[in-house]
Design a protein around this motif. Structure first.
Motif, PDB file in Angstrom:
ATOM      1  N   ILE A  15     -81.660  20.376 -12.931  1.00  0.00           N
ATOM      2  CA  ILE A  15     -82.276  21.361 -11.897  1.00  0.00           C
ATOM      3  C   ILE A  15     -83.087  20.681 -10.776  1.00  0.00           C
ATOM      4  O   ILE A  15     -84.043  20.161 -11.431  1.00  0.00           O
ATOM      5  CB  ILE A  15     -83.067  22.514 -12.695  1.00  0.00           C
ATOM      6  N   ALA A  21     -88.056  29.167  -8.506  1.00  0.00           N
ATOM      7  CA  ALA A  21     -86.811  29.373  -8.800  1.00  0.00           C
ATOM      8  C   ALA A  21     -86.348  28.268 -10.028  1.00  0.00           C
ATOM      9  O   ALA A  21     -85.765  28.632 -11.172  1.00  0.00           O
ATOM     10  CB  ALA A  21     -85.777  29.285  -7.800  1.00  0.00           C
ATOM     11  N   GLY A  22     -86.591  27.184  -9.979  1.00  0.00           N
ATOM     12  CA  GLY A  22     -86.254  26.170 -10.785  1.00  0.00           C
ATOM     13  C   GLY A  22     -86.993  26.278 -12.124  1.00  0.00           C
ATOM     14  O   GLY A  22     -86.328  26.295 -13.303  1.00  0.00           O
ATOM     15  N   ALA A  25     -85.242  29.191 -14.012  1.00  0.00           N
ATOM     16  CA  ALA A  25     -84.102  28.904 -14.207  1.00  0.00           C
ATOM     17  C   ALA A  25     -83.993  28.201 -15.524  1.00  0.00           C
ATOM     18  O   ALA A  25     -83.233  28.412 -16.542  1.00  0.00           O
ATOM     19  CB  ALA A  25     -83.313  27.919 -13.188  1.00  0.00           C
ATOM     20  N   MET A 113     -77.927  22.635 -10.816  1.00  0.00           N
ATOM     21  CA  MET A 113     -78.735  23.789 -10.119  1.00  0.00           C
ATOM     22  C   MET A 113     -79.478  23.248  -8.927  1.00  0.00           C
ATOM     23  O   MET A 113     -80.354  22.323  -9.091  1.00  0.00           O
ATOM     24  CB  MET A 113     -79.414  24.801 -10.884  1.00  0.00           C
ATOM     25  N   ALA A 115     -82.328  24.180  -6.505  1.00  0.00           N
ATOM     26  CA  ALA A 115     -83.392  24.990  -6.481  1.00  0.00           C
ATOM     27  C   ALA A 115     -84.443  24.354  -5.483  1.00  0.00           C
ATOM     28  O   ALA A 115     -85.682  24.235  -5.958  1.00  0.00           O
ATOM     29  CB  ALA A 115     -84.020  25.484  -7.625  1.00  0.00           C
ATOM     30  N   ALA A 281     -80.224  28.326  -6.238  1.00  0.00           N
ATOM     31  CA  ALA A 281     -80.747  29.756  -6.308  1.00  0.00           C
ATOM     32  C   ALA A 281     -82.101  29.519  -5.695  1.00  0.00           C
ATOM     33  O   ALA A 281     -82.687  28.408  -5.255  1.00  0.00           O
ATOM     34  CB  ALA A 281     -81.059  29.838  -7.682  1.00  0.00           C
ATOM     35  N   GLY A 282     -82.420  30.737  -5.362  1.00  0.00           N
ATOM     36  CA  GLY A 282     -83.777  30.878  -4.258  1.00  0.00           C
ATOM     37  C   GLY A 282     -83.638  30.621  -2.955  1.00  0.00           C
ATOM     38  O   GLY A 282     -82.956  31.051  -2.298  1.00  0.00           O
ATOM     39  N   ALA A 306     -82.869  32.999  -9.668  1.00  0.00           N
ATOM     40  CA  ALA A 306     -82.652  31.940 -10.705  1.00  0.00           C
ATOM     41  C   ALA A 306     -82.424  32.357 -11.951  1.00  0.00           C
ATOM     42  O   ALA A 306     -81.513  31.804 -12.814  1.00  0.00           O
ATOM     43  CB  ALA A 306     -84.057  31.367 -10.652  1.00  0.00           C
TER      44      ALA A 306
END
Length: 417
Positions: A15, A21-22, A25, A113, A115, A281-282, A306
């Protein structure tokens, strides 16, 4: 040659970004049963923290570093999350499935991911190298502002968006004379419309903040510390501190030719990017809302997006993201909430009155469907308003304006289109 960081035989999810978000997640991956290695990278050297308090409780001294941490340090050990701080990601190789960092390390991943959040928009103004001129994005910025504000009597804030408005309220609470300089005629009019924008303008002026509109700062003067800001219209504003808040943009610095962007990393309803096994995400994303890609920078979205994307990383394409955008702002003793997403609207309906400081503004399209709503000091309206926006039914404007009709009842009313 880069050092490749891998654990033999272990599936790894990386991530990039340990913001709101991170961190959520990483937590959600474990809740969804993910047993592999999780590597959480962030360029900030601080333990992951919550950003909204930086413009409010942190500035006023009502909170400390420990209380704004997203999770206590033991959380990452408990969930077996390999948190790497002060690490700047520089490159992605989707073919080798590696992510490189500025310090020469390379991490292998099965899934990645992004983020990475957002980055500050900056201005170039003469004299902006003087001491006492700040941007607010990280805890280090907020700490520097706090230290500098001791003894400051006058401050200038450039930009009357929500961050600028919150900072103005916080500094005003500390007894500092605050001047806001805003380029537009009405602050945040494109988001909340003329009625609510005029209310914000009056709110700050009634609380002693000098709000200058239709002007911009062109020069800072002083010896070593800023002493005045000079505007395009020739105003000379004495100040010992300046905070520039002119917005942010999605941070898509970590890129690859195959990774599509559109006001952020373009993702589908499952958080998948254009590159297999890379998710995002985010704040750094553009995602489908009612069939149209949108980009928002909201705390609530970052958390929920997330969580949903992490679930889809473990259980592919199992949970489409169907979130109604939401954000809030606290200014002086007021609580403001905004639901939905509307770049344009056909009409606005106000329920309550700005004079009473308790009202709701509805933004309707040409078929009387509520696309968004702004709520001032009426928290009980939040749930029915959210449901109204989710249902996307046509609603009687007259009923919306009539406070004698409960919003719960209106929510169940449909108008034939």
């Amino acid at each position: 040659m880069k050092e490749v960081n891998k654990v033999s035989g272990a599936e790894t999810t990386v991530i990039a970004g340990a913001g709101i978000a991170g961190v959520h997640a990483a937590e959600s991956l474990r809740k969804e049963g993910y047993q592999g290695r999780i590597v959480l990278l962030d360029s900030d050297s601080q333990m992951p923290y919550d950003r909204p308090p930086l413009s409010k409780e942190w500035i006023t001294g009502e909170t400390d570093e420990a209380s704004i941490l997203l999770r206590d340090p033991a959380f990452y050990e408990r969930l077996d999350v390999d948190l790497q701080l002060g690490v700047e990601v520089t490159n992605i190789d989707p073919f080798r499935k590696t992510i490189d960092t500025k310090d020469g390390h390379s991490y292998e991943w099965e899934k990645l991911m992004l983020a990475t959040g957002s980055q500050l928009r900056t201005l170039s103004i003469g004299g902006d190298d003087l001491q006492g001129i700040f941007y607010l994005r990280r805890m280090a910025d907020a700490t520097a502002i706090n230290h500098h504000m001791e003894g400051v009597k006058e401050a200038v804030i450039i930009g009357a968006g929500f961050i600028g408005a919150e900072l103005a309220a916080s500094l005003n609470q500390l007894g500092i004379k605050v001047t806001i300089v805003e380029r537009s005629s009405y602050p945040m009019e494109a988001i909340v419309g003329r009625q609510a924008s005029a209310y914000f303008l009056d709110l700050h002026r009634r609380n002693g903040v000098d709000v200058i509109t239709e002007d911009s700062v062109r020069q800072f003067n002083g010896e070593t510390n800023v002493e005045e800001a000079v505007t395009a219209a020739g105003r000379r504003i004495p100040c010992q501190a300046v905070i520039i808040g002119v917005g942010v943009s999605p941070n898509t610095a970590v890129s690859h030719p195959q990774l599509q962007t559109d006001r952020g990393y373009a993702v589908n309803e499952f958080g998948e990017t254009s590159v297999p096994d890379i998710y995002a995400a985010g704040d750094c994303t553009s995602w489908p809302y009612n069939g149209v890609p949108i980009h928002v920078e909201h705390w609530d979205h970052a958390v929920n997006h997330a969580k949903t994307v992490a679930k889809n990383m473990v259980h592919p394409q199992s949970d489409p993201y169907t979130y109604t955008p939401y954000f809030w702002s606290n200014q002086y003793s007021n609580r403001f909430q905004y639901f939905g997403h509307a770049k344009e609207w056909s009409k606005t309906i106000i329920r309550g009155s700005t004079e009473s400081h308790a009202f709701t503004v509805f933004y309707l399209d040409d078929q009387d469907v509520v696309k968004a709503a702004f709520i001032a000091n009426q928290p009980k309206n939040a749930l029915p308003v959210r449901r109204m926006i989710q249902q996307q039914n046509a609603i009687s404007p007259e009923a919306l304006a009539d406070e004698s009709i409960a919003l719960k009842k209106i929510q169940r009313m449909q108008v034939k289109i």
